[in-house]
Design an enzyme around this catalytic site. Structure first.
Site, PDB file in Angstrom:
ATOM      1  N   LYS A  42     -32.701  43.734 -49.609  1.00 34.53           N
ATOM      2  CA  LYS A  42     -32.692  43.804 -51.056  1.00 34.53           C
ATOM      3  C   LYS A  42     -31.999  42.598 -51.680  1.00 34.53           C
ATOM      4  CE  LYS A  42     -31.831  48.745 -50.700  1.00 34.53           C
ATOM      5  NZ  LYS A  42     -30.815  49.806 -50.975  1.00 34.53           N
ATOM      6  N   GLY A  43     -31.106  41.956 -50.914  1.00 35.46           N
ATOM      7  CA  GLY A  43     -30.146  41.000 -51.491  1.00 35.46           C
ATOM      8  C   GLY A  43     -30.730  39.839 -52.278  1.00 35.46           C
ATOM      9  N   ASP A  99     -30.628  35.900 -49.356  1.00 38.41           N
ATOM     10  CA  ASP A  99     -29.396  35.870 -50.145  1.00 38.41           C
ATOM     11  C   ASP A  99     -28.303  35.054 -49.465  1.00 38.41           C
ATOM     12  OD1 ASP A  99     -28.978  37.751 -48.120  1.00 38.41           O
ATOM     13  OD2 ASP A  99     -28.286  39.340 -49.450  1.00 38.41           O
ATOM     14  N   ASP A 102     -25.324  33.949 -42.851  1.00 38.87           N
ATOM     15  CA  ASP A 102     -23.960  34.189 -42.367  1.00 38.87           C
ATOM     16  C   ASP A 102     -23.924  33.884 -40.865  1.00 38.87           C
ATOM     17  OD1 ASP A 102     -21.327  35.029 -42.205  1.00 38.87           O
ATOM     18  OD2 ASP A 102     -21.773  37.158 -42.367  1.00 38.87           O
ATOM     19  N   LYS A 130     -22.971  30.449 -45.654  1.00 32.87           N
ATOM     20  CA  LYS A 130     -21.574  30.754 -45.288  1.00 32.87           C
ATOM     21  C   LYS A 130     -21.410  30.398 -43.814  1.00 32.87           C
ATOM     22  CE  LYS A 130     -20.114  35.117 -45.437  1.00 32.87           C
ATOM     23  NZ  LYS A 130     -19.695  36.423 -45.973  1.00 32.87           N
ATOM     24  N   PHE A 151     -16.082  37.648 -48.463  1.00 30.84           N
ATOM     25  CA  PHE A 151     -17.208  38.559 -48.613  1.00 30.84           C
ATOM     26  C   PHE A 151     -17.615  38.569 -50.073  1.00 30.84           C
ATOM     27  CE2 PHE A 151     -19.814  42.264 -48.713  1.00 30.84           C
ATOM     28  CZ  PHE A 151     -20.491  42.172 -47.495  1.00 30.84           C
ATOM     29  N   LEU A 152     -18.850  38.128 -50.348  1.00 33.64           N
ATOM     30  CA  LEU A 152     -19.292  37.908 -51.723  1.00 33.64           C
ATOM     31  C   LEU A 152     -20.172  39.052 -52.218  1.00 33.64           C
ATOM     32  CD1 LEU A 152     -20.220  34.119 -51.513  1.00 33.64           C
ATOM     33  CD2 LEU A 152     -18.005  35.171 -52.007  1.00 33.64           C
ATOM     34  N   ASP A 158     -24.470  42.855 -52.159  1.00 29.30           N
ATOM     35  CA  ASP A 158     -23.783  44.140 -52.281  1.00 29.30           C
ATOM     36  C   ASP A 158     -22.617  44.282 -51.318  1.00 29.30           C
ATOM     37  OD1 ASP A 158     -25.388  44.461 -49.845  1.00 29.30           O
ATOM     38  OD2 ASP A 158     -24.809  46.571 -49.961  1.00 29.30           O
ATOM     39  N   ARG A 164     -24.621  44.879 -56.875  1.00 31.31           N
ATOM     40  CA  ARG A 164     -25.800  43.992 -56.865  1.00 31.31           C
ATOM     41  C   ARG A 164     -26.168  43.526 -58.270  1.00 31.31           C
ATOM     42  NH1 ARG A 164     -28.303  44.082 -51.791  1.00 31.31           N
ATOM     43  NH2 ARG A 164     -28.244  46.059 -50.670  1.00 31.31           N
TER      44      ARG A 164
HETATM   45  P1  IMP Z   1     -26.487  37.303 -40.796  1.00 26.87           P
HETATM   46  O1  IMP Z   1     -27.557  37.954 -39.994  1.00 26.87           O
HETATM   47  O2  IMP Z   1     -25.132  37.496 -40.200  1.00 26.87           O
HETATM   48  O3  IMP Z   1     -26.759  35.850 -41.123  1.00 26.87           O
HETATM   49  O4  IMP Z   1     -26.346  38.131 -42.105  1.00 26.87           O
HETATM   50  C1  IMP Z   1     -27.074  37.916 -43.203  1.00 26.87           C
HETATM   51  C2  IMP Z   1     -27.080  39.151 -44.057  1.00 26.87           C
HETATM   52  O5  IMP Z   1     -25.788  39.786 -44.060  1.00 26.87           O
HETATM   53  C3  IMP Z   1     -27.346  38.762 -45.475  1.00 26.87           C
HETATM   54  O6  IMP Z   1     -28.712  38.835 -45.748  1.00 26.87           O
HETATM   55  C4  IMP Z   1     -26.551  39.780 -46.261  1.00 26.87           C
HETATM   56  O7  IMP Z   1     -27.341  40.908 -46.483  1.00 26.87           O
HETATM   57  C5  IMP Z   1     -25.424  40.165 -45.363  1.00 26.87           C
HETATM   58  N1  IMP Z   1     -24.177  39.450 -45.726  1.00 26.87           N
HETATM   59  C6  IMP Z   1     -23.526  38.495 -45.022  1.00 26.87           C
HETATM   60  N2  IMP Z   1     -22.443  38.054 -45.672  1.00 26.87           N
HETATM   61  C7  IMP Z   1     -22.406  38.742 -46.842  1.00 26.87           C
HETATM   62  C8  IMP Z   1     -21.524  38.719 -47.986  1.00 26.87           C
HETATM   63  O8  IMP Z   1     -20.544  37.947 -48.078  1.00 26.87           O
HETATM   64  N3  IMP Z   1     -21.832  39.579 -48.997  1.00 26.87           N
HETATM   65  C9  IMP Z   1     -22.905  40.419 -48.957  1.00 26.87           C
HETATM   66  N4  IMP Z   1     -23.765  40.454 -47.933  1.00 26.87           N
HETATM   67  C10 IMP Z   1     -23.512  39.635 -46.878  1.00 26.87           C
HETATM   68 MG    MG Z   2     -29.644  40.612 -46.828  1.00 24.85          MG
END
Ligand code: IMP
Ligand code: MG
Length: 181
Positions: A42-43, A99, A102, A130, A151-152, A158, A164
Site C-alpha cells: 500500500k505504501g 515507498d 530498506d 534508507k 522509522f518513517l 505506515d 499513511r
Molecule cells: P525491505 O524489503 O526491507 O527493503 O523493506 C521495504 C518495505 O518495508 C517498504 O516497502 C516498507 O513497506 C517497509 N518499510 C521499511 N522501512 C520503513 C519505514 O521506515 N517506514 C515504513 N515502512 C518501512
Molecule cells: Mg511497502
C-alpha cells in the site's frame, strides 16, 4: 497502547519540489517511449499519485501488493507478493514505484517477479532510500530522498497501518527499528 511521538523529517513543500524534479527527469529519460508504471501497495499510493501527475509523458498504471511487515516496525522477515496485474508487460518499459528501499528484499523479489513477464526494461523508483539496513546490492534507478536511518511514517508510509494519510514525512521517536531485522 499510546501512539508514539513523531518528529518532522520532510515537509510537504520539500516533497512537492523533489517529486516534480524527479518527474522531469523520468519524463526526459523515457520521452516518447510508452511506459507502464507499477505502484507497490500500500505504501507507494500517495507518492505514485503525485509522481504520475507530474510526469509529462503518457503512462499506463497498474499495482502490485507486497507486504514484509507485521504490525510493528520489526520485519516479519518474509515478503508476501500478491499480483493481480492486468497489464501485458511483454516488451514494455516498466517503472516500479516503491515507498521505501530498506533491506532491499522486497524490491529484489518484486523485480524478479516482474521480469518473468519479459518486459523491455525494468527500472525502480523509490520515494525513500534508507541505506543503513541494506542486505542486498540493489540500487534504485530513481531516488526521491535518501535518509540514513529511522522509522518513517506519513505520505503513504505506515506504522501498524497508522499515519499513511499524513501529507508530510515524520520519524517515529523511540523507534526500535535500529535493532530490527
Ligand atoms: P525491505 O524489503 O526491507 O527493503 O523493506 C521495504 C518495505 O518495508 C517498504 O516497502 C516498507 O513497506 C517497509 N518499510 C521499511 N522501512 C520503513 C519505514 O521506515 N517506514 C515504513 N515502512 C518501512
Ligand atoms: Mg511497502
Amino acid at each position: 497502547m499510546p501512539l508514539p511521538e513523531l518528529s518532522p523529517v520532510l515537509s510537504e513543500a520539500e516533497i512537492k519540489n523533489r517529486v516534480s524534479a524527479l518527474a522531469r527527469q523520468i519524463s526526459a529519460d523515457y520521452q516518447d517511449e510508452p511506459l507502464v508504471v507499477i505502484g507497490v501497495l500500500k505504501g507507494a499510493f500517495v507518492f505514485m499519485a503525485d509522481l504520475v501527475r507530474s510526469l509529462t509523458i503518457p503512462v499506463e498504471i497498474d499495482f502490485i501488493k507486497a507486504s514484509s511487515y507485521g504490525t510493528s516496525d520489526t520485519s516479519s522477515g518474509e515478503v508476501r507478493l500478491s499480483e493481480a496485474l492486468e497489464t501485458d508487460l511483454k516488451d514494455r518499459h516498466v517503472l516500479i514505484v516503491e515507498d521505501i528501499l530498506d533491506t532491499g528484499q522486497t524490491i529484489e523479489r518484486l523485480t524478479a517477479s516482474i521480469a518473468r513477464y519479459r518486459p523491455r526494461s525494468i527500472r525502480v523508483c523509490v520515494c525513500i532510500d534508507k541505506k543503513e539496513r541494506r542486505k542486498t546490492d540493489f540500487e534504485a534507478d530513481y531516488i526521491c530522498f535518501s535518509v540514513d536511518k529511522g522509522f518513517l511514517v506519513g505520505y503513504g508510509l505506515d506504522y501498524a497501518e497508522q499515519y499513511r494519510y499524513l501529507p508530510a514525512i515524520f520519524a517515529l521517536k523511540n523507534s526500535t527499528s535500529e535493532e530490527a531485522k
